[in-house]
Write a protein that holds these residues in place. Structure first.
Motif, mmCIF file in Angstrom:
data_model
loop_
_atom_site.group_PDB
_atom_site.id
_atom_site.type_symbol
_atom_site.label_atom_id
_atom_site.label_comp_id
_atom_site.label_asym_id
_atom_site.label_seq_id
_atom_site.Cartn_x
_atom_site.Cartn_y
_atom_site.Cartn_z
ATOM 1 N N GLY A 211 0.843 -1.189 0.000
ATOM 2 C CA GLY A 211 0.000 0.000 0.000
ATOM 3 C C GLY A 211 0.875 1.234 0.000
ATOM 4 O O GLY A 211 2.099 1.137 -0.137
ATOM 5 N N PRO A 212 0.258 2.410 0.152
ATOM 6 C CA PRO A 212 1.063 3.626 0.235
ATOM 7 C C PRO A 212 1.884 3.632 1.520
ATOM 8 O O PRO A 212 1.576 2.902 2.460
ATOM 9 C CB PRO A 212 0.011 4.738 0.251
ATOM 10 N N VAL A 213 2.924 4.433 1.547
ATOM 11 C CA VAL A 213 3.689 4.597 2.785
ATOM 12 C C VAL A 213 2.819 5.394 3.747
ATOM 13 O O VAL A 213 2.368 6.494 3.429
ATOM 14 C CB VAL A 213 5.004 5.355 2.513
ATOM 15 N N LEU A 214 2.553 4.811 4.899
ATOM 16 C CA LEU A 214 1.635 5.458 5.830
ATOM 17 C C LEU A 214 2.381 6.421 6.745
ATOM 18 O O LEU A 214 3.558 6.212 7.063
ATOM 19 C CB LEU A 214 0.908 4.403 6.659
ATOM 20 N N GLU A 217 0.940 8.159 12.355
ATOM 21 C CA GLU A 217 -0.392 7.963 12.971
ATOM 22 C C GLU A 217 -1.159 6.885 12.215
ATOM 23 O O GLU A 217 -1.804 6.021 12.816
ATOM 24 C CB GLU A 217 -1.228 9.250 12.934
ATOM 25 N N GLN A 218 -1.101 6.978 10.895
ATOM 26 C CA GLN A 218 -1.828 5.994 10.088
ATOM 27 C C GLN A 218 -1.275 4.594 10.338
ATOM 28 O O GLN A 218 -2.025 3.630 10.491
ATOM 29 C CB GLN A 218 -1.703 6.327 8.594
ATOM 30 N N GLU A 219 0.032 4.514 10.410
ATOM 31 C CA GLU A 219 0.669 3.213 10.614
ATOM 32 C C GLU A 219 0.254 2.631 11.968
ATOM 33 O O GLU A 219 -0.037 1.437 12.076
ATOM 34 C CB GLU A 219 2.192 3.360 10.516
ATOM 35 N N THR A 242 -12.000 14.139 7.924
ATOM 36 C CA THR A 242 -12.117 13.857 6.501
ATOM 37 C C THR A 242 -10.754 14.030 5.841
ATOM 38 O O THR A 242 -10.074 15.021 6.083
ATOM 39 C CB THR A 242 -13.123 14.837 5.870
ATOM 40 N N GLY A 243 -10.354 13.071 5.057
ATOM 41 C CA GLY A 243 -9.082 13.190 4.351
ATOM 42 C C GLY A 243 -7.874 12.771 5.159
ATOM 43 O O GLY A 243 -6.734 12.948 4.732
ATOM 44 N N SER A 244 -8.113 12.172 6.340
ATOM 45 C CA SER A 244 -6.974 11.796 7.179
ATOM 46 C C SER A 244 -6.403 10.435 6.795
ATOM 47 O O SER A 244 -5.399 10.004 7.352
ATOM 48 C CB SER A 244 -7.394 11.789 8.653
ATOM 49 N N GLY A 245 -7.050 9.754 5.871
ATOM 50 C CA GLY A 245 -6.522 8.460 5.446
ATOM 51 C C GLY A 245 -7.200 7.289 6.115
ATOM 52 O O GLY A 245 -6.628 6.193 6.177
ATOM 53 N N LYS A 246 -8.437 7.470 6.565
ATOM 54 C CA LYS A 246 -9.155 6.371 7.207
ATOM 55 C C LYS A 246 -9.322 5.199 6.249
ATOM 56 O O LYS A 246 -9.191 4.048 6.635
ATOM 57 C CB LYS A 246 -10.543 6.839 7.677
ATOM 58 N N THR A 247 -9.594 5.530 4.986
ATOM 59 C CA THR A 247 -9.797 4.462 4.007
ATOM 60 C C THR A 247 -8.506 3.674 3.820
ATOM 61 O O THR A 247 -8.515 2.437 3.812
ATOM 62 C CB THR A 247 -10.269 5.063 2.675
ATOM 63 N N GLU A 248 -7.392 4.398 3.696
ATOM 64 C CA GLU A 248 -6.102 3.705 3.551
ATOM 65 C C GLU A 248 -5.870 2.790 4.744
ATOM 66 O O GLU A 248 -5.354 1.684 4.600
ATOM 67 C CB GLU A 248 -4.951 4.715 3.463
ATOM 68 N N VAL A 249 -6.251 3.259 5.922
ATOM 69 C CA VAL A 249 -6.004 2.474 7.128
ATOM 70 C C VAL A 249 -6.845 1.202 7.146
ATOM 71 O O VAL A 249 -6.349 0.112 7.412
ATOM 72 C CB VAL A 249 -6.237 3.342 8.387
ATOM 73 N N ALA A 279 -12.441 2.795 -7.551
ATOM 74 C CA ALA A 279 -11.186 3.011 -8.276
ATOM 75 C C ALA A 279 -10.005 2.883 -7.317
ATOM 76 O O ALA A 279 -8.976 2.289 -7.649
ATOM 77 C CB ALA A 279 -11.211 4.387 -8.935
ATOM 78 N N ARG A 280 -10.157 3.432 -6.133
ATOM 79 C CA ARG A 280 -9.064 3.340 -5.158
ATOM 80 C C ARG A 280 -8.830 1.911 -4.721
ATOM 81 O O ARG A 280 -7.693 1.471 -4.550
ATOM 82 C CB ARG A 280 -9.388 4.190 -3.933
ATOM 83 N N PHE A 281 -9.913 1.184 -4.520
ATOM 84 C CA PHE A 281 -9.773 -0.204 -4.106
ATOM 85 C C PHE A 281 -8.994 -0.992 -5.155
ATOM 86 O O PHE A 281 -8.058 -1.731 -4.850
ATOM 87 C CB PHE A 281 -11.153 -0.841 -3.893
ATOM 88 N N ARG A 396 -5.293 15.818 8.606
ATOM 89 C CA ARG A 396 -5.489 15.535 7.198
ATOM 90 C C ARG A 396 -4.194 15.086 6.576
ATOM 91 O O ARG A 396 -3.128 15.613 6.892
ATOM 92 C CB ARG A 396 -5.981 16.785 6.475
ATOM 93 N N HIS A 397 -4.306 14.142 5.649
ATOM 94 C CA HIS A 397 -3.105 13.671 4.980
ATOM 95 C C HIS A 397 -2.476 14.796 4.178
ATOM 96 O O HIS A 397 -3.165 15.560 3.521
ATOM 97 C CB HIS A 397 -3.439 12.504 4.052
ATOM 98 N N GLY A 398 -1.156 14.903 4.259
ATOM 99 C CA GLY A 398 -0.463 15.946 3.502
ATOM 100 C C GLY A 398 -0.556 17.314 4.153
ATOM 101 O O GLY A 398 -0.220 18.321 3.543
ATOM 102 N N GLY A 605 -11.355 22.612 0.512
ATOM 103 C CA GLY A 605 -9.933 22.755 0.815
ATOM 104 C C GLY A 605 -9.261 21.480 1.249
ATOM 105 O O GLY A 605 -8.600 21.439 2.267
ATOM 106 N N ARG A 606 -9.395 20.441 0.463
ATOM 107 C CA ARG A 606 -8.767 19.192 0.891
ATOM 108 C C ARG A 606 -7.313 19.099 0.441
ATOM 109 O O ARG A 606 -6.583 18.283 0.947
ATOM 110 C CB ARG A 606 -9.558 17.996 0.380
ATOM 111 N N ALA A 607 -6.887 19.880 -0.509
ATOM 112 C CA ALA A 607 -5.499 19.780 -0.958
ATOM 113 C C ALA A 607 -4.679 20.937 -0.373
ATOM 114 O O ALA A 607 -4.839 21.294 0.774
ATOM 115 C CB ALA A 607 -5.448 19.765 -2.471
#
Ligand code: ADP
Ligand code: ZN
Length: 750
Positions: A211-214, A217-219, A242-249, A279-281, A396-398, A605-607
């Motif tokens: 997966g992506p490098v977490l 916190e995500q790790e 929102t946007g913190s990477g819950k889905t990635e986790v 698409a992400r999955f 938020r991620h990033g 403002g997610r980015a």
């Protein structure tokens, strides 16, 4: 809890014919007795064909029939006709069905029906038949073998097939450029022979792909989920902005389940529209998951159900009905956006998919993961009580920041006639568009105007069969009831006073807001997105592409745009009517409004670009608004708000501090409905720790021509609410033209 230990050993009913119970997927009282018949080797969980009256039906062997001997006389017992060639329903699934039936006071057969929603899947899949050249067929280039049978087209078929793998008739005919009849004639002559192809399945999701490098916190969060994987039942809340990477986790938890060879179930509230999620999955796991919702094709439904039962589908993502799929090797249950009201099923067996998902996981002995940026109060309290674990993703991620949230006090704004966008909001939109960024206007109301009235006599256009106004949908040129779908075209004259052209629209719907926005910003590309315009996955995908590609400047939408999407250029969210959800007698009104507005605001403002959200409200001092505004300064503001909410509910004994059930009495004859409702009211449970409110006319006192009365039973947590309801309701005889609906833990108070 009505769980029953069932013997699930092999050959439980081997030997002489034995009485057994078969649960049928019908709203009947319970399982029926049958005789196993010799030689079938039936076990609990087996799907069986049985005679039912003059019909045949398919049901499930439920338990060994002890204790029901007196129910049907031995002589009257009928034989099970056959066992279906499909894996049996697991013991954990049968206990789950019994539990749901007991909890919701529904007949077990009605719950089983949800688990057997695809009867065709019980038939073994048809084998894939293909053909190859038989040994004694002539060579395609040989001279004619005497009889005049080796025509040019037959030669083409033989030549085509000679060089490749076996193929099905239609495919072969197409490749050889001949009609299917030519291929069939070769089969008839014995020159082609049949082979059965193994069912091939493209490779499924792969849990070993990196997966992506977490982030740290995500790790940490992912590690917690991975640890709980394979350690039996647990519930963990993934609580993150929102946007913190819950889905990635939680993808990491799915990866772990995949590596163990266990199946994962992911529930999403709006699966049909979650193109981005899919698409992400696929990007993460190299293959798509199986999808389960009401709009998949019958063929897909049949195949998925069967493959889930066989254990060969590794991941299912679905709407709440996916909970009742017969997983063979369930290893993980994820509920994304767990706070969503869409998880509450309101028709038929009334259940809340989040709560049932936890129960499903408990019976399966596997972890459940609940995911939200705005968890339900119920869930937060379960975390506080130590029943659920929690992992936090505060950032938020990033490093993108949360939007700044401000209220616009509508009492102080000077609004032009028939305008709904305040000067402050307009100014903000102009600034945003001027920076070549995107803005979104949110209003959770479809159509053009919620009310149409006659300016001469004040007559309102109502639905004839519901307590509801007709909502004008100007684009479609009609008025519609949002409760029953009743539709009329706009009458040329007022039905009450006869005046022509006297109708005026009152209040805004999104169409009207889009019209106003278009007039204010003629250069902007305005898009309107509601469930009326976004009717399926392809429309959704097209919209997402247009939004991401900056083909839209100003988006106007209902809650359909509030969810999950990620638009880097969207920096302003304007909420046209932040107070909309606060009216009405719903005990969760404040909580839901908070969740919805939080989520909507989170679209901005997610980015890299900071975002802001402006809430138009007449109640800027309402705790919901104060909490949202405070959020930009302190992320704990959400928890403070939940504490206030919790106090309020504790004081009143509302859930989760007490238990609640709604009873709805509905029927076409108002007098009969009232009589039954009064009878229920007279005999209603009341006493220490339990009280009944009502009967009272429901807010939707008329729905689809049925009159509706409500009773609300409130009990403390120590009371066995189901038992109390059961003994009460079984004493009241309702005539067949009156329907009683029991809603445990109601979410709708209409
Ligand atoms: P949430 O589910 O909390 O809203 P997401 O998992 O959707 O958050 O993450 C938000 C965005 O950030 C997504 O585009 C996601 O791919 C990206 N993202 C999150 N974490 C990482 C990471 N560790 N590496 C790369 N991208 C990430
Ligand atoms: Zn209606």
């Amino acid at each position: 809890m009505p769980t029953r230990e069932t013997s699930n050993g092999p050959d439980a009913f081997e030997g002489s014919p034995v009485r057994l119970r078969v649960l049928l997927p019908l709203p009947l009282a319970g399982a029926y007795d049958y005789r196993a018949g010799p030689g079938l080797g039936l076990k609990p969980g087996d799907f069986v064909r049985v005679p039912l009256g003059r019909r045949a039906a398919i049901g499930v062997v439920w338990d060994d029939g002890d204790g029901t001997a007196e129910a049907v006389a031995e002589a009257k017992l009928r034989n099970v006709s056959a066992r279906c060639d499909v894996p049996p329903l697991s013991g954990e699934m049968r206990r789950f069905i019994d539990w749901v039936a007991g909890y919701t006071l529904s007949p077990p057969g009605a719950v089983l029906r949800m688990a057997m929603s695809v009867p065709e899947a019980l038939e073994p899949p048809r084998p894939v038949i293909a053909y190859r050249v038989a040994e004694d067929a002539p060579h395609p280039d040989s001279s004619d073998p005497g009889e005049v049978r080796l025509t040019a087209s037959r030669r083409r078929v033989l030549r085509e097939l000679g060089s490749g793998p076996p193929r099905a008739i239609a495919e072969l005919a197409l490749a050889a450029g001949v009609g299917a009849g030519v291929v069939r004639s070769l089969i008839d002559m014995g020159w082609l022979e049949e082979v059965e192809l193994p069912r091939t399945r493209p490779p499924g999701p792969d849990g070993t792909r990196p997966g992506p490098v977490l982030s740290p916190e995500q790790e940490g969060a992912a590690e917690t989920l991975r640890e709980r994987q394979g350690q039996g039942f647990s519930v963990t809340l993934v609580d993150g902005v929102t946007g913190s990477g819950k889905t990635e986790v939680y993808f990491e938890a799915i990866a772990a389940a995949l590596r163990e060879g266990r199946q994962s179930l992911v529930l999403l509230p709006e699966i049909a529209l979650s193109a981005q999620w899919l698409a992400r999955f696929e990007a993460r796991f190299g293959a798509p998951p199986a999808i389960w919702h009401s709009e998949i094709s019958p063929a897909q439904r049949r195949r998925t159900w069967r493959e889930v039962a066989e254990g060969s589908v590794p991941v299912v993502v679905g709407a709440r009905s996916a909970l009742f799929l017969p997983f063979a090797k369930l290893g993980l249950v994820v509920v994304d956006e767990e706070h969503e009201a869409a998880f509450k099923q309101e028709d038929g067996v009334v259940y809340h998919a989040r709560d049932r998902a936890v129960v499903r996981a408990r019976f399966a002995g596997v972890p459940a993961v609940l995911v939200s940026a705005t968890p339900a109060l119920e869930t937060v309290i379960n975390v506080e009580r130590g029943r659920y674990g929690v992992v936090h993703l505060p950032d938020r991620h990033g490093g993108a920041s949360l939007p700044e949230i401000q209220t616009i006090d509508m009492r102080r704004e000077t609004m032009p006639r028939n305008a709904f966008l305040s000067p402050k909001l307009r100014e903000a939109i102009a600034e945003t568009l001027g920076r070549d960024e995107q803005a979104m206007l949110f209003l959770n109301r479809r159509g053009y105007a919620p009310l149409t009235l006659c300016r001469t006599c004040g007559h309102r256009l109502n639905c004839p069969t519901c307590t509801s106004w007709l909502v004008e949908h100007r684009r479609a040129g009609r008025l519609q009831c949002h409760h029953c779908g009743h539709t009329i075209s706009r009458p040329p004259a007022c039905p009450s006073c006869g005046d022509e052209d006297s109708f005026v629209p009152c209040g805004p719907g999104v169409e009207r807001v889009a019209e106003e926005a278009g007039a204010l910003f003629p250069g902007a590309r305005v898009a309107l997105v509601t469930s009326d315009t976004m009717t399926g996955p392809s429309a959704a995908a097209e919209f997402l592409e247009r939004m991401a590609g900056h083909g839209i400047d100003l988006l106007v939408g209902t809650q359909i745009v509030a969810k999950g999407h990620h638009f880097p250029r969207l920096t302003l969210v304007g909420v046209v009517d932040a107070d909309l959800g606060l009216a009405g007698g719903d005990l969760r009104a404040a909580e839901r409004t908070y969740q919805l507005l939080h989520q909507v605001a989170g679209r901005a403002g997610r980015a890299e670009r900071p975002g802001r959200a402006l809430l138009q409200t007449y109640m800027p001092e309402h705790p919901v608004m104060l909490a949202l505004v405070a959020l930009s300064q302190r992320s704990e503001a959400r928890d403070d708000f939940l504490q206030i909410e919790a106090e309020e509910r504790r004081r009143h004994g509302w859930p989760p501090f007490g238990r609640l059930a709604a009873i709805i009495v509905a029927g076409r004859d108002a007098n009969v409905v009232d009589r039954v409702a009064r009878e229920l009211g007279r005999t209603a449970p009341s006493g220490h720790g339990i009280e009944t409110l009502g009967p009272a006319p429901a807010p939707l006192a008329l729905l689809r021509g049925r009159h509706r009365r409500r009773l609300l039973v409130k009990a403390s947590r120590e009371i066995n609410l189901q038992a109390a309801l059961d003994s009460w309701l079984s004493r009241v005889r309702a005539p067949s033209n009156v329907r009683l609906t029991v809603d445990i833990d109601p979410y709708s108070f209409l």
